[in-house]
Design a protein around this motif. Structure first.
Motif, PDB file in Angstrom:
ATOM      1  N   ILE A  43       0.849  -1.195   0.000  1.00 32.69           N
ATOM      2  CA  ILE A  43       0.000   0.000   0.000  1.00 32.69           C
ATOM      3  C   ILE A  43       0.882   1.241   0.000  1.00 32.69           C
ATOM      4  O   ILE A  43       0.653   2.194  -0.751  1.00 32.69           O
ATOM      5  N   ARG A  44       1.906   1.230   0.843  1.00 27.70           N
ATOM      6  CA  ARG A  44       2.818   2.375   0.914  1.00 27.70           C
ATOM      7  C   ARG A  44       3.648   2.503  -0.355  1.00 27.70           C
ATOM      8  O   ARG A  44       3.787   3.589  -0.914  1.00 27.70           O
ATOM      9  N   ARG A  45       4.203   1.386  -0.830  1.00 29.88           N
ATOM     10  CA  ARG A  45       5.092   1.434  -1.996  1.00 29.88           C
ATOM     11  C   ARG A  45       4.342   1.906  -3.247  1.00 29.88           C
ATOM     12  O   ARG A  45       4.890   2.644  -4.067  1.00 29.88           O
ATOM     13  N   ARG A  46       3.094   1.488  -3.371  1.00 29.69           N
ATOM     14  CA  ARG A  46       2.292   1.853  -4.541  1.00 29.69           C
ATOM     15  C   ARG A  46       1.495   3.138  -4.326  1.00 29.69           C
ATOM     16  O   ARG A  46       0.761   3.568  -5.212  1.00 29.69           O
ATOM     17  N   ARG A  47       1.628   3.726  -3.151  1.00 33.38           N
ATOM     18  CA  ARG A  47       0.979   4.988  -2.784  1.00 33.38           C
ATOM     19  C   ARG A  47      -0.518   4.918  -3.067  1.00 33.38           C
ATOM     20  O   ARG A  47      -1.109   5.782  -3.729  1.00 33.38           O
ATOM     21  N   MET A  48      -1.114   3.888  -2.497  1.00 29.72           N
ATOM     22  CA  MET A  48      -2.549   3.686  -2.578  1.00 29.72           C
ATOM     23  C   MET A  48      -3.207   4.310  -1.348  1.00 29.72           C
ATOM     24  O   MET A  48      -2.646   4.292  -0.256  1.00 29.72           O
ATOM     25  N   GLY A  49      -4.400   4.879  -1.538  1.00 24.88           N
ATOM     26  CA  GLY A  49      -5.115   5.466  -0.418  1.00 24.88           C
ATOM     27  C   GLY A  49      -5.593   6.875  -0.701  1.00 24.88           C
ATOM     28  O   GLY A  49      -5.705   7.301  -1.853  1.00 24.88           O
ATOM     29  N   TRP A  50      -5.857   7.611   0.362  1.00 20.56           N
ATOM     30  CA  TRP A  50      -6.463   8.940   0.285  1.00 20.56           C
ATOM     31  C   TRP A  50      -5.448  10.029  -0.050  1.00 20.56           C
ATOM     32  O   TRP A  50      -4.285   9.960   0.366  1.00 20.56           O
ATOM     33  N   ASP A  51      -5.930  11.028  -0.767  1.00 22.92           N
ATOM     34  CA  ASP A  51      -5.105  12.182  -1.155  1.00 22.92           C
ATOM     35  C   ASP A  51      -6.048  13.385  -1.236  1.00 22.92           C
ATOM     36  O   ASP A  51      -6.919  13.438  -2.103  1.00 22.92           O
ATOM     37  N   ILE A  52      -5.895  14.306  -0.298  1.00 26.33           N
ATOM     38  CA  ILE A  52      -6.679  15.549  -0.299  1.00 26.33           C
ATOM     39  C   ILE A  52      -5.695  16.675  -0.594  1.00 26.33           C
ATOM     40  O   ILE A  52      -4.781  16.912   0.192  1.00 26.33           O
ATOM     41  N   THR A  53      -5.886  17.353  -1.716  1.00 18.71           N
ATOM     42  CA  THR A  53      -4.891  18.367  -2.073  1.00 18.71           C
ATOM     43  C   THR A  53      -5.514  19.724  -2.341  1.00 18.71           C
ATOM     44  O   THR A  53      -6.610  19.818  -2.914  1.00 18.71           O
ATOM     45  N   ASP A  54      -4.814  20.750  -1.907  1.00 18.67           N
ATOM     46  CA  ASP A  54      -5.133  22.130  -2.302  1.00 18.67           C
ATOM     47  C   ASP A  54      -4.007  22.687  -3.173  1.00 18.67           C
ATOM     48  O   ASP A  54      -3.914  23.893  -3.360  1.00 18.67           O
ATOM     49  N   TYR A  55      -3.147  21.786  -3.663  1.00 13.67           N
ATOM     50  CA  TYR A  55      -2.012  22.144  -4.527  1.00 13.67           C
ATOM     51  C   TYR A  55      -1.078  23.156  -3.858  1.00 13.67           C
ATOM     52  O   TYR A  55      -0.409  23.930  -4.517  1.00 13.67           O
ATOM     53  N   GLY A  56      -1.070  23.123  -2.525  1.00 16.86           N
ATOM     54  CA  GLY A  56      -0.183  23.999  -1.769  1.00 16.86           C
ATOM     55  C   GLY A  56      -0.597  25.452  -1.747  1.00 16.86           C
ATOM     56  O   GLY A  56       0.132  26.290  -1.213  1.00 16.86           O
ATOM     57  N   ALA A  57      -1.785  25.766  -2.299  1.00  9.04           N
ATOM     58  CA  ALA A  57      -2.203  27.171  -2.409  1.00  9.04           C
ATOM     59  C   ALA A  57      -3.035  27.640  -1.231  1.00  9.04           C
ATOM     60  O   ALA A  57      -3.257  28.857  -1.064  1.00  9.04           O
ATOM     61  N   GLY A  58      -3.546  26.715  -0.418  1.00 17.20           N
ATOM     62  CA  GLY A  58      -4.316  27.106   0.752  1.00 17.20           C
ATOM     63  C   GLY A  58      -5.710  27.608   0.446  1.00 17.20           C
ATOM     64  O   GLY A  58      -6.318  28.288   1.274  1.00 17.20           O
TER      65      GLY A  58
END
Length: 225
Positions: A43-58
């Motif tokens: 799971i970690r190696r394949r980077r599976m799971g949740w991703d919530i992004t604001d593209y660093g812009a806040g």
């Protein structure tokens, strides 16, 4: 982003997916403690799971995306005859929430409107050097049929419709009318190195730890697993 806001978004997102008949794999519901206690190496190696992004812009409500990677191959296997060379994501693009203009060097992806509002994509062709060609029309395949748009043209996908995007296509997208549940089927996904953005932004959020995480994000794995 504050961790408390991310936790709120995770709860809302799981409910939205469930309302559209999407059932996440077990690790989509695991707490950080559950994940640490399991055999999570792949799971970690394949980077599976949740991703919530604001593209660093806040400014998540204006520019952001909700993603869950359900399965993913490995970059090192690309080019092999028999390997896991594909990935699948479930995403939510909120109403009028921009996922900013970008393309990929490697990944080919089908973007599918799985339900909710209309998914709008702004499309540009890439110039030979990979930059945006603002003069050339852009042709994409939608459910097996080629469609040609002017540079910066808006492609609207209703639920059930999809588009295939190659590395030669710049694309931005957002939900119109209401939030949109999106499916993505692609070649191996690498969000660390295979996103080229028009704007000088990042791929992941900077997190302010104001409460404990409900679920770890893929961007947490290196520090918290």
């Amino acid at each position: 982003m504050k961790r408390s806001r991310i936790n709120e978004i995770l709860r809302e997102s799981a409910a939205f997916m469930a309302a559209h008949g999407v059932h996440l794999p077990p690790f989509g519901h695991w707490s950080p403690e559950d994940l640490r206690a399991a055999d999570h190496a792949e799971i970690r190696r394949r980077r599976m799971g949740w991703d919530i992004t604001d593209y660093g812009a806040g400014r998540f409500d204006e520019m952001g995306l909700i993603l869950f990677t359900a399965r993913n191959g490995l970059n090192g296997d690309l080019g092999k005859r028999s390997a896991m060379l594909y990935a699948e994501k479930i995403m939510i693009s909120r109403r009028d929430q921009l996922s900013p203009n970008h393309r990929h060097d490697v990944k080919v992806e089908d973007i599918i409107n799985r339900g909710g509002g209309t998914l709008v994509l702004e499309l540009f062709a890439a110039a030979p050097d990979g930059s945006i060609d603002r003069a050339a029309p852009v042709t994409v395949m939608c459910d097996g049929i080629d469609r040609t748009l002017p540079p910066g043209g808006h492609l609207r996908l209703d639920p059930g419709e999809s588009v295939t995007l190659f590395p030669t296509t710049w694309h931005a997208f957002w939900g119109e009318g209401s939030d949109v549940l999106i499916g993505e089927v692609s070649t191996v996904n690498d969000d660390v190195t295979d996103n080229i953005f028009e704007m000088p932004i990042g791929r992941f959020s900077t997190i302010e730890e104001d409460e404990a995480p409900l679920h770890l994000l893929v961007s947490d794995y290196d520090d918290k697993l």
